[in-house]
Write an enzyme that holds these catalytic residues in place. Sequence first.
Site, mmCIF file in Angstrom:
data_model
loop_
_atom_site.group_PDB
_atom_site.id
_atom_site.type_symbol
_atom_site.label_atom_id
_atom_site.label_comp_id
_atom_site.label_asym_id
_atom_site.label_seq_id
_atom_site.Cartn_x
_atom_site.Cartn_y
_atom_site.Cartn_z
ATOM 1 N NE ARG A 61 -2.913 0.449 3.315
ATOM 2 C CZ ARG A 61 -2.288 0.839 4.442
ATOM 3 N NH1 ARG A 61 -1.705 2.013 4.521
ATOM 4 N NH2 ARG A 61 -2.240 0.040 5.492
ATOM 5 C CE1 TYR A 114 -15.960 10.173 -15.887
ATOM 6 C CE2 TYR A 114 -15.695 10.318 -13.502
ATOM 7 C CZ TYR A 114 -15.954 9.574 -14.645
ATOM 8 O OH TYR A 114 -16.206 8.241 -14.536
ATOM 9 C CG ASP A 188 -9.253 15.132 -15.119
ATOM 10 O OD1 ASP A 188 -8.568 14.487 -15.926
ATOM 11 O OD2 ASP A 188 -10.307 14.691 -14.606
HETATM 12 C C1 LIG Z 1 -13.087 8.742 -16.126
HETATM 13 C C2 LIG Z 1 -12.678 10.077 -15.708
HETATM 14 C C3 LIG Z 1 -12.417 10.367 -14.357
HETATM 15 C C4 LIG Z 1 -12.598 9.323 -13.272
HETATM 16 O O1 LIG Z 1 -11.700 8.274 -13.429
HETATM 17 P P1 LIG Z 1 -11.969 6.760 -12.944
HETATM 18 O O2 LIG Z 1 -10.727 6.072 -13.360
HETATM 19 O O3 LIG Z 1 -13.201 6.294 -13.605
HETATM 20 O O4 LIG Z 1 -12.140 6.826 -11.465
HETATM 21 C C5 LIG Z 1 -12.002 11.640 -14.036
HETATM 22 N N1 LIG Z 1 -11.860 12.599 -14.980
HETATM 23 C C6 LIG Z 1 -12.102 12.363 -16.278
HETATM 24 C C7 LIG Z 1 -11.938 13.460 -17.262
HETATM 25 C C8 LIG Z 1 -12.527 11.110 -16.685
HETATM 26 O O5 LIG Z 1 -12.783 10.882 -17.978
#
Ligand SMILES: *Cc1c(COP(=O)(O)O)cnc(C)c1O
Length: 398
Positions: A61, A114, A188
């Site tokens: 972990r 998202y 992101d």
């Molecule tokens: C899918 C996605 C997430 C979340 O990711 P997971 O791996 O599903 O937890 C966050 N931001 C964006 C832009 C995504 O496409």
Amino acid sequence: MTKVKEHWRIATKAIHGFGGGDAATGAISLPIYQTSTYQFRDSQHGADLFNGEADGYIYSRISNPTVDAFQREIACLEGGEAAQALGSGMAASFNAIMTDCKSGDSYISSETVYGGTHALTDHVMPRFGVTGIEVDFTDLNVVEDAIKKAKNPKVLFFETPANPTLAILDIKALAELGHKHGLTVVVDNTFATPILQRPLEYGVDVVMHSATKYIGGHGDVVAGCVVGKQEYIDRLRNDVYIDTGATMAPLNAWLLLRGLKTLPIRMKAHCENAMKIAQFLVFHPKVKVVHYPGLSSNTGHELAKRQMSGFGGMIAFEIDGGFEEGKKLMDAVELAKVAVSLGDCDTLVCHPASTTHSTYEKTVREKAGIKDNLIRLSVGIEDPADIMDDLNQALRVL
Ligand SMILES: *Cc1c(COP(=O)(O)O)cnc(C)c1O
């Protein structure tokens, strides 16, 4: 082992950036260190590992060699000092925000994000006393206003291109604005990947990914990561990650390392195919609007050209019709798979209003540009003519 050279181009880094295979055996494909724990040489070694006198592995972990290699690789590609792998993209967003926010603090988030990120802001964070404020990030004045009004703002969070509208946000300007107010700026970068866009180069502090998408690229893993300065990643690990435990499995790290090797050529194919599909959709009589940053008619086109080296594989388009027609189209496609997620080799299509963004209140959803007739297409790397034929036959049903 490979000595990583700073000046290597991105396609070379995608293959060698983790520093090569297994030092113990010379295996070029790094072994999947499928172990939860590690034997100490003796009591003093155990003590030294715990008090930081020795470097090494204690428990998976905390760290694992296969996961470490993925972390080195993604940090290298994003141009960051360090990275933390996590069990999912949502774990990455949560950890990134919580590294700088505690009870009583707030963060400012783009309203076009998202669906899971919106849900995190809407009903998870308030339970920790952390307030997320969602505003329109295309208007810097609106963002600055929100920062000024917020109580103890700590983080500025956005994605570009944004899910699912493909809106493009000005990374450099937003990073400057965030820093002017002392905020940590988090992007992101899931849609673009480091192949097409490296936000750290534009002054952003932290990049996060859902590695589930393009980084994995084959629809077989759920994973996430956060990249930033060593000091930031240390805080993320010590204050949030280690003791909340959204750990990446070694097998997943191995799949992601494999995925990254072909990321540059996959992104090239995604971009080429998406451009062809976007141009086809623009002239389709059943399509009202196509949102693709690669189209010169797109409002984000010039900005995308400045901060991205390609326009990506995601397209959003509005069909002639509403909620019901959106669902009808989902039932008519044959090659494209109706599914959430994105970034796979397979073309995936979804209707956000009835699926990914159905948790939004309708007014909030429409304000974020997610209309009832909006379709999100993750263009795969099949032959583009076949993708086009499929969309054409499906749109005819409307
Ligand atoms: C899918 C996605 C997430 C979340 O990711 P997971 O791996 O599903 O937890 C966050 N931001 C964006 C832009 C995504 O496409």
